[in-house]
Enzyme design. Structure first.
Site, PDB file in Angstrom:
ATOM      1  N   GLY A  46      -9.850 -33.748 -87.724  1.00 33.16           N
ATOM      2  CA  GLY A  46      -9.903 -32.433 -87.081  1.00 33.16           C
ATOM      3  C   GLY A  46     -10.523 -31.408 -88.006  1.00 33.16           C
ATOM      4  N   GLN A  51     -12.714 -23.243 -91.346  1.00 36.33           N
ATOM      5  CA  GLN A  51     -12.916 -24.175 -92.459  1.00 36.33           C
ATOM      6  C   GLN A  51     -14.392 -24.312 -92.847  1.00 36.33           C
ATOM      7  OE1 GLN A  51     -10.330 -27.416 -90.604  1.00 36.33           O
ATOM      8  NE2 GLN A  51      -9.914 -27.676 -92.782  1.00 36.33           N
ATOM      9  N   CYS A  89      -5.175 -31.896 -95.027  1.00 40.39           N
ATOM     10  CA  CYS A  89      -6.151 -30.930 -94.522  1.00 40.39           C
ATOM     11  C   CYS A  89      -7.425 -31.062 -95.352  1.00 40.39           C
ATOM     12  CB  CYS A  89      -5.564 -29.527 -94.662  1.00 40.39           C
ATOM     13  SG  CYS A  89      -6.683 -28.216 -94.125  1.00 40.39           S
ATOM     14  N   LEU A  90      -8.568 -31.032 -94.693  1.00 39.66           N
ATOM     15  CA  LEU A  90      -9.836 -31.153 -95.420  1.00 39.66           C
ATOM     16  C   LEU A  90     -10.044 -29.977 -96.379  1.00 39.66           C
ATOM     17  CD1 LEU A  90     -12.162 -32.456 -92.558  1.00 39.66           C
ATOM     18  CD2 LEU A  90     -11.282 -33.761 -94.503  1.00 39.66           C
ATOM     19  N   HIS A 131      -2.204 -28.523 -85.803  1.00 38.97           N
ATOM     20  CA  HIS A 131      -2.763 -28.184 -87.120  1.00 38.97           C
ATOM     21  C   HIS A 131      -4.043 -27.348 -86.982  1.00 38.97           C
ATOM     22  CE1 HIS A 131      -3.838 -29.461 -91.406  1.00 38.97           C
ATOM     23  NE2 HIS A 131      -4.960 -28.936 -90.957  1.00 38.97           N
ATOM     24  N   GLU A 132      -4.953 -27.795 -86.110  1.00 39.48           N
ATOM     25  CA  GLU A 132      -6.251 -27.100 -85.981  1.00 39.48           C
ATOM     26  C   GLU A 132      -6.085 -25.729 -85.320  1.00 39.48           C
ATOM     27  OE1 GLU A 132      -8.470 -28.265 -87.754  1.00 39.48           O
ATOM     28  OE2 GLU A 132      -7.560 -30.246 -87.964  1.00 39.48           O
ATOM     29  N   HIS A 135      -4.968 -23.123 -87.663  1.00 36.95           N
ATOM     30  CA  HIS A 135      -6.042 -22.611 -88.528  1.00 36.95           C
ATOM     31  C   HIS A 135      -6.654 -21.336 -87.927  1.00 36.95           C
ATOM     32  CE1 HIS A 135      -6.919 -25.221 -91.910  1.00 36.95           C
ATOM     33  NE2 HIS A 135      -6.852 -26.316 -91.178  1.00 36.95           N
TER      34      HIS A 135
HETATM   35 ZN    ZN Z   1      -6.646 -28.225 -91.849  1.00 36.55          ZN
END
Ligand code: ZN
Length: 172
Positions: A46, A51, A89-90, A131-132, A135
């Site tokens: 995701g 991000q 998380c990326l 999660h997304e 953000h």
């Molecule tokens: Zn994330």
């Protein structure tokens, strides 16, 4: 399409609320295409627009079948049950925490043309929706865990949950 740079925790762009999308134009489509390519490169499941430095309510999620779901102006409208598990998380590369999320989630969103749709999923994909979408309000998963796991704790968790480890290998 182009791969965009993923910003990391500490960058204030990850802490700001994002504005809704009102124009479903070519610029949005380029952003979505770039995000899909960036996600694939990074090997995640995701990615949210902040991000990649864009403060807009856009995120993408890869479901259990490997299909990319594009969510514009998404909202969680229903949740059911609970799951507790490893989350990363990326924007916080290589670090994981234990986070409790709903087991099943229903989301209302717009597609890249502005049409509304609803989608429901469970397990890892439901976790990813939560999660997304968080953000987009400037929140990170670390707010839900008391600490990020050390390498030893992560290894211990993987040893204790071999089924999760198999699943994560498949995602890579
Ligand atoms: Zn994330």
């Amino acid at each position: 399409m182009a791969i965009r740079k993923i910003v990391e925790r500490g960058d204030s762009v990850l802490e700001k609320p994002c504005r809704p999308i009102t124009d479903f134009n070519r610029r949005l489509h380029t952003l979505l295409d770039d995000m899909a390519e960036t996600l694939e490169e990074a090997g995640g499941v995701g990615l949210a627009a902040p991000q990649v430095g864009i403060l807009r309510r856009v995120c993408i999620v890869e479901d259990s079948e490997g299909e990319i779901i594009e969510l514009i102006n998404p909202e969680i409208i229903e949740t059911e049950g609970e799951q507790t598990g490893l989350e990363g998380c990326l924007s916080i590369p290589g670090r994981y925490g234990i986070v409790t999320r709903p087991y099943r989630v229903r989301v209302r969103a717009q597609d890249r043309n502005g049409d509304y749709f609803e989608i429901e999923d469970e397990d890892l994909t439901a976790r990813c929706f939560c999660h997304e979408i968080e953000h987009l309000d400037g929140h990170l998963f670390v707010e839900h865990c008391d600490h990020l796991l050390s390498d030893e704790e992560l290894q211990q968790y993987i040893d204790d949950h071999p089924e999760l480890y198999d699943r994560e290998e498949e995602e890579e």
